[in-house]
Scaffold this motif. Structure first.
Motif, PDB file in Angstrom:
ATOM      1  N   ASN A   1       0.827  -1.210   0.000  1.00 43.84           N
ATOM      2  CA  ASN A   1       0.000   0.000   0.000  1.00 43.84           C
ATOM      3  C   ASN A   1       0.859   1.256   0.000  1.00 43.84           C
ATOM      4  O   ASN A   1       0.571   2.227  -0.702  1.00 43.84           O
ATOM      5  CB  ASN A   1      -0.881   0.036   1.256  1.00 43.84           C
TER       6      ASN A   1
ATOM      7  N   ASN B   1       1.226   4.079  -2.914  1.00 42.39           N
ATOM      8  CA  ASN B   1       1.002   5.507  -2.657  1.00 42.39           C
ATOM      9  C   ASN B   1       2.191   6.327  -3.129  1.00 42.39           C
ATOM     10  O   ASN B   1       2.032   7.407  -3.702  1.00 42.39           O
ATOM     11  CB  ASN B   1       0.767   5.759  -1.160  1.00 42.39           C
TER      12      ASN B   1
ATOM     13  N   GLU C   1       2.122   6.566  -6.866  1.00 48.86           N
ATOM     14  CA  GLU C   1       1.052   7.457  -7.325  1.00 48.86           C
ATOM     15  C   GLU C   1       1.383   8.922  -7.055  1.00 48.86           C
ATOM     16  O   GLU C   1       0.905   9.818  -7.737  1.00 48.86           O
ATOM     17  CB  GLU C   1      -0.273   7.071  -6.648  1.00 48.86           C
TER      18      GLU C   1
END
Ligand code: ATP
Ligand code: MG
Length: 385
Positions: free
Chosen positions: A271, A275, A278
């Motif tokens: 995760n 992140n 992104e």
């Protein structure tokens, strides 16, 4: 015994009776306005509700009770015009006292006519702030309850679906692994298999997030060696990164073990890596480090130092302004477009880490990148000597 004779005149005069009657209504402000809206007379309730004395209020336009914004919008005149044309106006709104305080007012304005001619208005105002606020609180509580009920329903549905999908994706993932191992597969097939594996990984991450969110996650806590775990996870973490992002692992060969669920830890790191990717649409480096840190354990009555294994994921992306950083770990909070992010990534991370008695430390600032550090308690060796 002699009777006490009052020097007060008996209530025979009709206008005096009326004055006394109106003056003794002290929780309602009652005014008489002229046809232009100027205050001609008012009762004691007016002073109580609005804070002006009769001397201050009489002769003023009724707009003194409205906020500057309402005056600018022409609300006082519109109200009087409506009362004039309809004969009577009943409503509610915010008004301002002499000291600037706002209050919620229930208002009745009656147009007074004599032989068809408008001679003024009678306006009755009641301060209903407390009742209004109580109603709002009640409505908020009812909304929160409905929201919770909806959420429970969504949680049940989510749990069911997530379990089903998890099983399906495990089968897909295993089959892809076997296809990749088959001899003779051409490069194009292997590329496609890798693409499908990345999609299956993403899908199973999503189902794990959904299970974490629907509180259906039982952690299987066992001693996990972080360097080994990260080494094993590296290929799938790399697959998750777009080509423009470099993934860099900086981990010592040995660290004390932590008591955790390896699968969930993998999801948490994934995760954070996602992140990081992104946050860097133009590309850059995501660095994963793991270190042993001596930190003050939070939430303890007697703060003590503990040894933590700190897994940090750092990116060189846009960073977060304080208002986003504050909300980032809320379930379903996302700044991405609809369909691009579920907003469950960081909630999984925070939820999982606190279930492991650890804590999360976020360092971020606009333009300075982000480091999210997971602090997980090291298993201490018991000294039997
Ligand atoms: N490394 C980061 N850099 C900048 N902003 C971040 C970073 N990590 C999280 N955020 C901000 O926090 C928000 C919430 O993050 P979270 O991982 O919970 O959900 P998401 O990434 O939006 O969706 P999902 O993880 O479900 O795909 C993000 O939308 C983003 O605005
Ligand atoms: Mg995310």
């Amino acid at each position: 015994m002699a009777e006490v004779v009052s020097s007060v005149a008996p209530l025979v005069d009709e206008s005096r009776q009326l004055k006394l009657l109106i003056d003794h209504v002290c929780d309602h402000a009652i005014y008489l306005l002229d046809p232009q809206g100027r205050i001609c007379s008012w009762n004691r309730g007016g002073e109580r509700v609005n804070g002006y004395t009769a001397a201050e209020a009489i002769g003023q336009h009724v707009s003194i009770f409205y906020s500057a914004e309402d005056q600018r919008l022409g609300l006082p005149q519109q109200t009087l015009d409506a009362a004039r044309s309809q004969g009577r106006l009943v409503g509610e709104g915010w008004r301002v006292r002499r000291n600037g305080e706002q209050y919620r007012a229930s208002i009745v304005i009656e147009a007074v006519r004599e032989q068809g001619q408008l001679v003024g208005f009678v306006k009755v105002t009641q301060d209903i702030t407390e009742r209004y606020q109580a109603q709002r609180l009640l409505q908020d509580a009812q909304r929160a309850r409905q929201h919770l009920q909806r959420f429970e329903g969504v949680g049940r549905l989510t749990r069911g679906l997530a379990h089903e999908f998890n099983n399906l994706l495990t089968t897909v993932g295993n089959a892809l692994d076997l296809i990749a191992l088959r001899p003779g597969a051409d490069a194009r097939t292997l590329d496609l298999v890798e693409l499908a594996q990345a999609a299956a990984d993403r899908g199973s991450l999503l189902t794990r997030q959904l299970l974490a969110f629907s509180a259906d996650q039982t952690l299987v806590r066992e001693p996990v060696g972080v360097p080994q775990m990260l080494d094993q996870a590296l290929p799938s973490l790399q697959r998750a990164c777009p080509p423009r992002v470099q993934l860099h692992l900086d981990v010592p060969a040995t660290l004390p073990p932590i008591a955790t669920d390896g699968v969930q830890l993998h999801s948490a790191v994934l995760n954070l890596v996602l992140n990081g990717c992104e946050a860097m649409p133009q590309g850059g480096t995501v660095t994963i480090t793991a270190r042993l840190e001596q930190r003050l354990a939070p939430d303890l009555a007697h703060p003590t130092h503990r040894r933590y294994v700190a897994i940090a994921v750092t990116d060189e992306g846009a960073g977060m302004p304080p208002d986003i950083a504050e909300r980032a770990s809320e379930p379903f909070f996302t700044t991405k477009e609809i369909g691009k992010g579920s907003g469950l990534g960081l909630s999984q991370v925070f939820g999982f880490v606190s279930q492991c008695d650890g804590f999360v430390d976020v360092q971020t600032a606009p333009g300075r990148g982000t480091t999210v550090r997971l602090l997980l308690p090291a298993i201490e060796e018991v000294d039997h000597a």
